[in-house]
Design a protein around this motif. Structure first.
Motif, PDB file in Angstrom:
ATOM      1  N   GLY A  44       0.813  -1.214   0.000  1.00 11.58           N
ATOM      2  CA  GLY A  44       0.000   0.000   0.000  1.00 11.58           C
ATOM      3  C   GLY A  44       0.845   1.262   0.000  1.00 11.58           C
ATOM      4  N   LEU A  45       1.980   1.218   0.693  1.00  7.95           N
ATOM      5  CA  LEU A  45       2.875   2.383   0.753  1.00  7.95           C
ATOM      6  C   LEU A  45       3.799   2.452  -0.456  1.00  7.95           C
ATOM      7  CD1 LEU A  45       3.851   2.222   4.536  1.00  7.95           C
ATOM      8  CD2 LEU A  45       2.259   3.834   3.465  1.00  7.95           C
ATOM      9  N   GLY A  46       3.966   1.328  -1.135  1.00 10.66           N
ATOM     10  CA  GLY A  46       4.833   1.305  -2.311  1.00 10.66           C
ATOM     11  C   GLY A  46       6.310   1.286  -1.986  1.00 10.66           C
ATOM     12  N   THR A  47       6.663   0.790  -0.805  1.00 14.58           N
ATOM     13  CA  THR A  47       8.079   0.746  -0.427  1.00 14.58           C
ATOM     14  C   THR A  47       8.275  -0.299   0.661  1.00 14.58           C
ATOM     15  OG1 THR A  47       9.965   2.080   0.326  1.00 14.58           O
ATOM     16  CG2 THR A  47       7.856   2.524   1.365  1.00 14.58           C
ATOM     17  N   PRO A  48       9.413  -1.028   0.673  1.00 13.30           N
ATOM     18  CA  PRO A  48       9.680  -1.996   1.756  1.00 13.30           C
ATOM     19  C   PRO A  48      10.015  -1.268   3.061  1.00 13.30           C
ATOM     20  CG  PRO A  48      11.549  -1.884   0.256  1.00 13.30           C
ATOM     21  CD  PRO A  48      10.460  -1.050  -0.369  1.00 13.30           C
ATOM     22  N   LEU A  49       9.542  -1.825   4.155  1.00  7.44           N
ATOM     23  CA  LEU A  49       9.792  -1.244   5.471  1.00  7.44           C
ATOM     24  C   LEU A  49      10.814  -2.056   6.269  1.00  7.44           C
ATOM     25  CD1 LEU A  49       6.070  -0.465   6.414  1.00  7.44           C
ATOM     26  CD2 LEU A  49       7.773   1.133   5.518  1.00  7.44           C
ATOM     27  N   PHE A  50      10.996  -3.320   5.893  1.00  6.12           N
ATOM     28  CA  PHE A  50      11.933  -4.200   6.599  1.00  6.12           C
ATOM     29  C   PHE A  50      12.886  -4.864   5.607  1.00  6.12           C
ATOM     30  CE2 PHE A  50       8.201  -4.103   9.335  1.00  6.12           C
ATOM     31  CZ  PHE A  50       8.741  -3.923  10.599  1.00  6.12           C
ATOM     32  N   ARG A  51      14.089  -5.146   6.122  1.00  9.79           N
ATOM     33  CA  ARG A  51      15.016  -6.041   5.433  1.00  9.79           C
ATOM     34  C   ARG A  51      14.964  -7.377   6.183  1.00  9.79           C
ATOM     35  NH1 ARG A  51      18.311  -1.522   6.203  1.00  9.79           N
ATOM     36  NH2 ARG A  51      18.593  -0.252   4.301  1.00  9.79           N
ATOM     37  N   SER A  53      16.108 -11.475   6.486  1.00  6.55           N
ATOM     38  CA  SER A  53      17.008 -12.591   6.112  1.00  6.55           C
ATOM     39  C   SER A  53      16.645 -13.761   7.006  1.00  6.55           C
ATOM     40  CB  SER A  53      18.473 -12.192   6.299  1.00  6.55           C
ATOM     41  OG  SER A  53      18.794 -12.101   7.675  1.00  6.55           O
ATOM     42  N   THR A  54      17.289 -14.880   6.786  1.00  9.66           N
ATOM     43  CA  THR A  54      16.993 -16.048   7.626  1.00  9.66           C
ATOM     44  C   THR A  54      17.447 -15.844   9.057  1.00  9.66           C
ATOM     45  OG1 THR A  54      19.076 -17.050   6.923  1.00  9.66           O
ATOM     46  CG2 THR A  54      17.081 -17.657   5.685  1.00  9.66           C
ATOM     47  N   ARG A  55      18.350 -14.897   9.264  1.00  6.51           N
ATOM     48  CA  ARG A  55      18.914 -14.695  10.601  1.00  6.51           C
ATOM     49  C   ARG A  55      18.453 -13.418  11.297  1.00  6.51           C
ATOM     50  NH1 ARG A  55      25.305 -16.414  10.065  1.00  6.51           N
ATOM     51  NH2 ARG A  55      24.956 -18.582   9.382  1.00  6.51           N
ATOM     52  N   SER A  56      18.010 -12.418  10.543  1.00  9.46           N
ATOM     53  CA  SER A  56      17.711 -11.137  11.196  1.00  9.46           C
ATOM     54  C   SER A  56      16.648 -10.353  10.431  1.00  9.46           C
ATOM     55  CB  SER A  56      18.984 -10.284  11.314  1.00  9.46           C
ATOM     56  OG  SER A  56      19.435  -9.907  10.026  1.00  9.46           O
ATOM     57  N   VAL A  57      16.063  -9.386  11.154  1.00 10.11           N
ATOM     58  CA  VAL A  57      15.108  -8.434  10.582  1.00 10.11           C
ATOM     59  C   VAL A  57      15.586  -7.045  10.969  1.00 10.11           C
ATOM     60  CG1 VAL A  57      12.732  -7.556  10.626  1.00 10.11           C
ATOM     61  CG2 VAL A  57      13.161 -10.028  10.723  1.00 10.11           C
ATOM     62  N   SER A  58      15.623  -6.127  10.021  1.00 11.91           N
ATOM     63  CA  SER A  58      16.002  -4.745  10.323  1.00 11.91           C
ATOM     64  C   SER A  58      15.111  -3.802   9.522  1.00 11.91           C
ATOM     65  CB  SER A  58      17.477  -4.494   9.982  1.00 11.91           C
ATOM     66  OG  SER A  58      17.706  -4.685   8.599  1.00 11.91           O
ATOM     67  N   LEU A  59      15.060  -2.558   9.967  1.00 13.27           N
ATOM     68  CA  LEU A  59      14.243  -1.554   9.295  1.00 13.27           C
ATOM     69  C   LEU A  59      14.997  -0.947   8.124  1.00 13.27           C
ATOM     70  CD1 LEU A  59      12.722   0.293  12.373  1.00 13.27           C
ATOM     71  CD2 LEU A  59      11.412  -0.934  10.635  1.00 13.27           C
ATOM     72  N   THR A  60      14.277  -0.711   7.045  1.00  9.08           N
ATOM     73  CA  THR A  60      14.853   0.050   5.941  1.00  9.08           C
ATOM     74  C   THR A  60      14.838   1.534   6.316  1.00  9.08           C
ATOM     75  OG1 THR A  60      12.730   0.398   4.868  1.00  9.08           O
ATOM     76  CG2 THR A  60      13.941  -1.615   4.279  1.00  9.08           C
ATOM     77  N   LEU A  64      12.453   3.301   9.081  1.00  5.84           N
ATOM     78  CA  LEU A  64      12.898   4.181  10.167  1.00  5.84           C
ATOM     79  C   LEU A  64      12.128   5.500  10.168  1.00  5.84           C
ATOM     80  CD1 LEU A  64      16.748   3.583   9.963  1.00  5.84           C
ATOM     81  CD2 LEU A  64      15.264   3.019  11.911  1.00  5.84           C
ATOM     82  N   SER A  65      11.870   6.044   8.979  1.00  4.38           N
ATOM     83  CA  SER A  65      11.128   7.303   8.868  1.00  4.38           C
ATOM     84  C   SER A  65       9.654   7.097   9.225  1.00  4.38           C
ATOM     85  CB  SER A  65      11.238   7.866   7.448  1.00  4.38           C
ATOM     86  OG  SER A  65      12.578   8.168   7.129  1.00  4.38           O
ATOM     87  N   PHE A  66       9.146   5.911   8.873  1.00  2.32           N
ATOM     88  CA  PHE A  66       7.723   5.642   9.074  1.00  2.32           C
ATOM     89  C   PHE A  66       7.385   5.371  10.539  1.00  2.32           C
ATOM     90  CE2 PHE A  66       4.040   2.584   8.543  1.00  2.32           C
ATOM     91  CZ  PHE A  66       3.128   3.531   8.112  1.00  2.32           C
ATOM     92  N   LEU A  67       8.317   4.828  11.312  1.00  4.75           N
ATOM     93  CA  LEU A  67       8.029   4.391  12.672  1.00  4.75           C
ATOM     94  C   LEU A  67       7.494   5.505  13.576  1.00  4.75           C
ATOM     95  CD1 LEU A  67       7.977   2.297  14.901  1.00  4.75           C
ATOM     96  CD2 LEU A  67      10.437   2.691  15.253  1.00  4.75           C
ATOM     97  N   PRO A  68       8.160   6.660  13.717  1.00  5.11           N
ATOM     98  CA  PRO A  68       7.611   7.679  14.634  1.00  5.11           C
ATOM     99  C   PRO A  68       6.244   8.191  14.193  1.00  5.11           C
ATOM    100  CG  PRO A  68       9.469   8.555  13.381  1.00  5.11           C
ATOM    101  CD  PRO A  68       9.455   7.081  13.139  1.00  5.11           C
ATOM    102  N   ALA A  69       6.014   8.287  12.882  1.00  2.39           N
ATOM    103  CA  ALA A  69       4.706   8.732  12.404  1.00  2.39           C
ATOM    104  C   ALA A  69       3.631   7.699  12.735  1.00  2.39           C
ATOM    105  CB  ALA A  69       4.753   8.996  10.899  1.00  2.39           C
ATOM    106  N   ALA A  70       3.961   6.419  12.587  1.00  2.00           N
ATOM    107  CA  ALA A  70       3.013   5.353  12.903  1.00  2.00           C
ATOM    108  C   ALA A  70       2.694   5.346  14.395  1.00  2.00           C
ATOM    109  CB  ALA A  70       3.585   4.004  12.466  1.00  2.00           C
ATOM    110  N   GLU A  71       3.714   5.591  15.238  1.00  2.00           N
ATOM    111  CA  GLU A  71       3.484   5.637  16.686  1.00  2.00           C
ATOM    112  C   GLU A  71       2.578   6.812  17.054  1.00  2.00           C
ATOM    113  OE1 GLU A  71       7.538   3.605  18.482  1.00  2.00           O
ATOM    114  OE2 GLU A  71       7.586   5.714  17.859  1.00  2.00           O
TER     115      GLU A  71
END
Length: 297
Positions: A44-51, A53-60, A64-71
């Motif tokens: 819906g946003l047209g962009t990935p929010l997470f990276r 992998s089989t071992r980890s998850v991180s924010l794109t 990072l920009s979307f998180l404070p607005a979502a909160e």
């Protein structure tokens, strides 16, 4: 399309924990359901929010920009619920209240500080005008409400009663000493002062028991506002029916006296008038209840 609150909850939980399985437990979903919500949000946003992998998850960077607005959005949604439940107090509100000049100056203006203390979230503005003007401006929403004793038949308007308004028929003592007005025939030597062509003040005496349309005045002078009428009565320029509160001190000082005291003019009511479709009605009712506790001056 705007993201749903549920999608934002899922994203914020996953962004804080950086673990989809743990985030799924927080929002009471299965890991697969949470992953589906995240994918739909990203689409819906047209962009990935997470990276991922089989071992980890991180924010794109977008995540990072979307998180404070979502909160902030989730906090606002919680505030909406609390507001609907009445848990955060009265919201800020701005009201323009119309009234006659003399009533505003003698009664409302002296109460402004007390009103501000009683209603700390209310910004109250005043507008001064005559009865018909006030009703028209409330109807057209140029002002929010008005205090007036003017009668109305407009189906779009509603009102809450305030103080009773009593009237007296008076003239200056020195005028009545020179030209008495104790018999019908005496009216031919006097000028009647009133507010408009329909004699909105004199009708309170004319329509009262014992009054009637029996006085024939030398002339009728229309002055618009009742303070102007009072001043001209004190000047000896004519006689008039006036609100009792307005001439209470004049009667006590014997500057004026009652005419035909056996006839008690009809009473009326001050009303707080507003549109019947106005969502601010609860505030008008609270303000009316408060004003009823203050003496009319």
């Amino acid at each position: 399309m705007l993201p749903s609150i549920d999608s934002l909850r899922c994203f914020v939980a996953a962004a804080r924990l950086l673990n989809f399985r743990a985030a799924a437990r927080v929002v009471a979903l299965s890991p697969a359901a949470l992953g589906q919500r995240i994918r739909e949000l990203e689409e819906g946003l047209g962009t990935p929010l997470f990276r991922r992998s089989t071992r980890s998850v991180s924010l794109t960077e977008a995540g990072l920009s979307f998180l404070p607005a979502a909160e902030r959005c989730l906090d606002a949604a919680r505030d909406c619920v609390r507001a609907a439940r009445g848990e955060i107090g009265a919201p800020p509100m701005e009201i323009t209240l119309g009234t006659r000049h003399e009533l505003g100056m003698s009664w409302l203006v002296p109460q402004l500080d007390a009103i501000a203390q009683a209603f700390p979230t209310l910004d109250l503005h005043l507008y001064f005008g005559a009865g018909g003007d006030l009703l028209r401006r409330v109807h057209s929403m140029e002002i929010d409400c008005a205090i007036t004793s003017s009668r109305f038949t407009d189906p779009k308007l509603d009102a809450v009663r305030l103080h009773r308004e009593e009237y007296v028929f008076v003239g200056a003592v020195r005028l009545l000493a020179e030209r008495p007005l104790s018999r019908e025939a005496h009216a031919e030597a006097h000028t009647l002062l009133d507010g408009g062509r329909e004699l909105p003040l004199f009708r309170y005496w004319r329509d009262a028991p014992g009054g009637g349309d029996r006085l024939r005045f030398k002339q009728i002078v229309r002055l618009g506002g009742i303070e102007a009428i009072r001043q001209r009565v004190l000047d000896g320029a004519g006689v008039a029916v006036l609100p009792a509160y307005l001439v209470r001190e004049d009667l006590a000082a014997r500057s004026v006296r009652r005419i035909f005291p056996s006839v008690k003019p009809l009473d009326d009511w001050f009303r707080l008038i507003f549109r019947n479709d106005d969502a601010k009605r609860p505030m008008y009712e609270k303000l009316s209840a408060w004003l009823l506790k203050t003496q009319l001056t």
